[in-house]
Scaffold this motif. Structure first.
Motif, short mmCIF file in Angstrom:
data_model
loop_
_atom_site.label_atom_id
_atom_site.label_comp_id
_atom_site.label_asym_id
_atom_site.label_seq_id
_atom_site.Cartn_x
_atom_site.Cartn_y
_atom_site.Cartn_z
N ILE A 138 0.44 13.16 -1.48
CA ILE A 138 -0.13 12.24 -0.81
C ILE A 138 -1.71 11.75 -1.24
O ILE A 138 -2.27 11.38 -0.75
CB ILE A 138 0.18 11.78 0.51
CG1 ILE A 138 -0.76 12.90 1.24
CG2 ILE A 138 1.46 12.04 1.10
CD1 ILE A 138 -0.96 13.87 2.73
N ARG A 192 6.46 9.46 -7.37
CA ARG A 192 5.35 9.07 -6.97
C ARG A 192 5.07 7.70 -8.00
O ARG A 192 4.87 6.47 -7.69
CB ARG A 192 4.50 9.58 -6.46
CG ARG A 192 4.52 10.72 -4.91
CD ARG A 192 3.30 11.24 -4.61
NE ARG A 192 3.22 12.58 -5.44
CZ ARG A 192 1.96 12.63 -5.96
NH1 ARG A 192 1.68 11.45 -6.39
NH2 ARG A 192 1.80 13.86 -6.26
N LEU A 204 7.38 5.02 -8.63
CA LEU A 204 7.32 4.40 -6.93
C LEU A 204 6.21 2.96 -6.90
O LEU A 204 6.24 1.91 -6.57
CB LEU A 204 7.28 4.87 -5.57
CG LEU A 204 9.09 5.92 -5.15
CD1 LEU A 204 8.28 6.48 -4.08
CD2 LEU A 204 10.07 4.48 -5.33
N LYS A 205 5.48 3.85 -7.81
CA LYS A 205 4.00 2.97 -7.98
C LYS A 205 4.56 1.35 -8.81
O LYS A 205 4.11 0.89 -8.88
CB LYS A 205 3.15 3.82 -7.83
CG LYS A 205 1.24 3.12 -8.06
CD LYS A 205 0.22 4.06 -8.63
CE LYS A 205 -1.04 3.36 -8.30
NZ LYS A 205 -2.42 4.26 -8.73
N GLN A 250 0.71 -1.67 -0.09
CA GLN A 250 0.57 -0.17 0.22
C GLN A 250 0.81 1.01 0.11
O GLN A 250 1.62 1.85 0.07
CB GLN A 250 -0.81 0.17 1.05
CG GLN A 250 -2.74 -0.88 0.94
CD GLN A 250 -3.26 -0.98 2.14
OE1 GLN A 250 -2.93 0.09 3.12
NE2 GLN A 250 -4.34 -0.52 2.03
N PHE A 251 -0.11 1.93 -0.42
CA PHE A 251 0.62 3.91 -0.30
C PHE A 251 -0.14 4.57 0.50
O PHE A 251 -0.82 4.68 0.31
CB PHE A 251 0.51 4.12 -2.10
CG PHE A 251 0.93 5.47 -2.00
CD1 PHE A 251 1.73 6.35 -1.00
CD2 PHE A 251 0.68 6.52 -2.84
CE1 PHE A 251 1.82 7.40 -0.88
CE2 PHE A 251 0.95 7.83 -3.01
CZ PHE A 251 1.61 8.75 -1.86
N THR A 283 5.58 -1.43 0.47
CA THR A 283 4.87 -0.79 1.06
C THR A 283 5.90 0.97 1.31
O THR A 283 6.51 0.78 1.37
CB THR A 283 4.05 -1.52 2.48
OG1 THR A 283 3.91 -2.58 2.56
CG2 THR A 283 3.66 -0.73 3.16
N LYS A 284 5.07 1.63 0.93
CA LYS A 284 5.42 3.02 0.68
C LYS A 284 4.13 3.95 1.50
O LYS A 284 3.57 4.35 1.39
CB LYS A 284 5.45 3.80 -0.65
CG LYS A 284 5.85 3.15 -1.61
CD LYS A 284 5.53 3.12 -3.03
CE LYS A 284 4.79 2.20 -3.24
NZ LYS A 284 4.25 0.57 -3.29
N ALA A 336 -3.04 8.26 -2.09
CA ALA A 336 -2.56 7.35 -1.14
C ALA A 336 -3.54 6.08 -1.01
O ALA A 336 -4.58 6.92 -0.56
CB ALA A 336 -1.62 7.93 0.36
N ASP A 337 -3.48 5.07 -0.75
CA ASP A 337 -4.60 4.41 -0.14
C ASP A 337 -5.04 4.95 0.73
O ASP A 337 -6.14 4.44 0.89
CB ASP A 337 -4.00 3.22 -0.22
CG ASP A 337 -3.46 2.20 -1.71
OD1 ASP A 337 -4.07 2.46 -2.79
OD2 ASP A 337 -2.32 1.84 -1.78
#
Length: 613
Positions: free
Chosen positions: A569, A547, A550-551, A398-399, A558-559, A572-573
């Motif tokens: 952000i 970002r 990274l994704k 997850q982010f 996990t970020k 983000a999740d």
């Protein structure tokens, strides 16, 4: 204190043989030096010429005639002197090897110990104090150790041997020195007592001075940008002057050693010469003539004291009193070293607050995280928790975004994941296991943290990247640099990966350092990647590309991103809103816009001033 001294002495290790052999040479040197005045007294008494006539000679040592006897005694004197000198040189050499070697080992032991400290331990001692302990304090202990195996052995032995020989050579006249010892000892006692307290206080001054230097050098850019050079100079001068004044006070007291000793020495000389001359002149039994092998020999028959005996008494008296002065100076040094020993042993005896469990888990299967009823504070004596009642669940891959005001507990929260600190209550789990069950190296290898204030080490870009993975290939380095949007920075450099990095990364901008440090963290290939406001110095476009990289390139990692900009952000999740050490809300962007006042206020403020949309 004995326990602390034993702990320090463990650092002698491979230099123990030098430490043990040095006192042997000191004993021999002291014994030989004490024999020399006695032999000289024999020479003066038994070989002094009474008449200048070529056919009249004095009676000689062991009844040998003049040419042979004088040569023999001179050879003995030369031999003893040479042997004493040799022992002194060898003793000094071995003492230096032992003390310097012990200092090197002690410095290494302290450094290794500090490396095992948690942040709690480092906070307890403060960096400036640790620096003082590793430099000034170790130098004091090193010097004291050399004095102990050399001078501390030699000085008392010289005093004892000289006292014995004074009685042998001068009989009852030696009681003069015995009577003077309490007098000089009492004076030196008050001198040491007066200086001791001041020397104890000096170490705290050292800490303050180092703290001033450290802050000034570390924050030199801030100092210059605010034109605070004069303020820093004044602060440094104050710390330096306080230490200087203490040293001056102490040295003024210690300087009284010389007048006390000189007065005592002059008094002993007056008594010995005055009383000795009286005894020599009033107790001569007479002069006799003898004929030996056709030559006339004149003998002087002394009574209670001879000229040679008085000469040796003066020498032995000087040795006794000088040994006492040397012992007093050593005591001052040892008092200082005892305080240094205490400070060093505090570090060596400190128990790291974070250690490996007995049977640690070596493998971390994924990057899932869970906080269960976590309470945390930096000090056990703190009245308020830094983090309170934290409950949080993060799935692997997850982010996660974290948002909150300064002091809300954001950094404290992520510090618990890699066990930089331990919780006071509750638990933090990674991959289903409490972080306290993992091997520390494996845990921290699996949790990579990129700080806002990034540090690049002097060397090259490649050497800095290899901090993340020392076995990384060039291909892996370039891949990590690309994800971190740092590949263009490196390609523009003439040496590319071999480009020089100055101390602290001074030849890179803040944003460039952040991106290279991010690439370094990615090279570790961690299960959990934490960015603690570490893209604050890059523009919004670059932030978006980071970002995205990274994704897309690290989907299983996990970020966790701490940010001040909502745009960092927004996708983000989960976004965690921190307020006063507590979780105020958890949700995605749309949920928080509708249901959380803090998030909505920050979002509206940033957009109202032309922020990100």
């Amino acid at each position: 204190m004995i326990k602390k001294i034993k702990l320090i002495l463990k650092s002698v290790r491979q230099y123990k043989k030098y430490a043990l052999i040095t006192p042997v040479f000191m004993i021999i040197e002291a014994a030989l030096e004490c024999m020399l005045p006695f032999i000289m007294s024999v020479l003066i008494d038994d070989i002094g010429l009474i008449a200048k006539s070529s056919d009249i000679v004095s009676k000689t040592f062991d009844n040998f005639l003049f040419p042979i006897s004088i040569l023999g005694i001179i050879l003995i004197l030369i031999g003893f002197s040479a042997l004493s000198l040799t022992c002194g040189i060898l003793g000094g050499r071995f003492a230096a090897k032992a003390s310097i070697g012990m200092g090197a080992n002690l410095r290494s032991d302290m450094y290794k110990k500090i490396q095992s400290f948690s942040f709690n331990n480092i906070d307890k001692f403060q960096v400036s104090s640790l620096i003082t302990r590793m430099t000034t304090d170790i130098n004091n202990v090193q010097m004291a150790f050399q004095l102990c195996i050399r001078i501390v052995i030699r000085a008392p032995l010289m005093m004892i041997f000289s006292g014995i020989m004074a009685f042998v050579a001068g009989g009852k006249m030696a009681w003069i020195f015995i009577a003077l010892i309490p007098l000089v000892g009492l004076g030196l006692f008050f001198i040491i007592k007066g200086a001791m307290g001041i020397f104890m206080r000096v170490f705290k001054r050292y800490d303050k001075l180092n703290e001033s230097v450290q802050e000034n050098v570390t924050g030199v850019r801030v100092v210059k940008s605010f034109v605070r050079e004069d303020f820093e100079k004044e602060k440094f001068s104050k710390a330096s002057n306080e230490m200087t004044n203490d040293f001056i006070k102490a040295e003024k007291i210690v300087a009284l050693n010389n007048p006390v000793m000189n007065t005592t020495i002059h008094l002993s000389n007056i008594l010995v010469v005055g009383l000795g001359s009286y005894l020599i002149c009033t107790t001569i039994d007479g002069i006799t003539n003898e004929t030996v092998d056709g030559k006339q020999v004149i003998n002087i028959h002394y009574g209670q004291l001879s000229i040679g005996q008085m000469s040796s008494l003066l020498t032995y008296g000087m040795s006794i009193l000088m040994s006492i002065m040397m012992i007093s100076m050593i005591l001052v040094m040892l008092v200082m070293s005892l305080e240094s020993i205490r400070r060093i042993s505090e570090v060596l005896m400190e128990t790291p607050t974070i250690t490996n469990p007995d049977n640690p888990i070596e493998e971390i299967s994924d990057g899932s995280i869970e906080f269960k009823d976590v309470n945390f504070k930096y000090s056990e004596t703190a009245e308020k928790n830094t983090l309170e009642n934290i409950n949080l669940s993060v799935k692997s891959g997850q982010f996660i975004g974290i948002l909150g005001s300064t002091g809300s507990g954001k950094t404290s929260l992520i510090n618990l994941i890699s066990r930089l600190y331990d919780v006071n209550e509750g638990s933090v789990t990674v991959a289903g296991h409490d972080v306290r069950e993992y091997d520390l190296v494996q845990l921290r290898d699996s949790v990579s943290v990129v700080l806002q204030k990034n540090v690049l080490f002097s060397g090259t870009i490649e050497s800095n990247l290899r901090w993340g993975n020392k076995e990384a290939t060039e291909e892996q380095m370039w891949a990590a640099l690309k994800i971190a949007q740092a590949d263009t920075i490196v390609k523009e450099k003439e040496g590319q990966l071999q480009s020089v990095v100055e101390q602290g990364g001074a030849n890179f901008s803040g944003g460039q350092k952040q991106r290279i440090c991010l690439a370094r963290a990615i090279l570790k290939n961690p299960k959990i990647l934490i960015l603690d406001d570490s893209t604050s110095a890059v523009d919004t476009k670059t932030d978006h590309l980071i970002r995205k990289g990274l994704k897309n390139d690290l989907p299983e990692m996990t970020k966790i991103v701490i940010a001040q900009r909502i745009s960092s952000i927004q996708d983000a999740d989960q976004i965690i809103i921190m307020d006063d050490g507590k979780i105020d809300a958890i949700g995605n962007h749309d949920y928080l816009i509708k249901n959380n006042a803090i998030y909505r206020e920050v979002y509206n403020t940033q957009n109202a001033i032309g922020g990100d949309k």
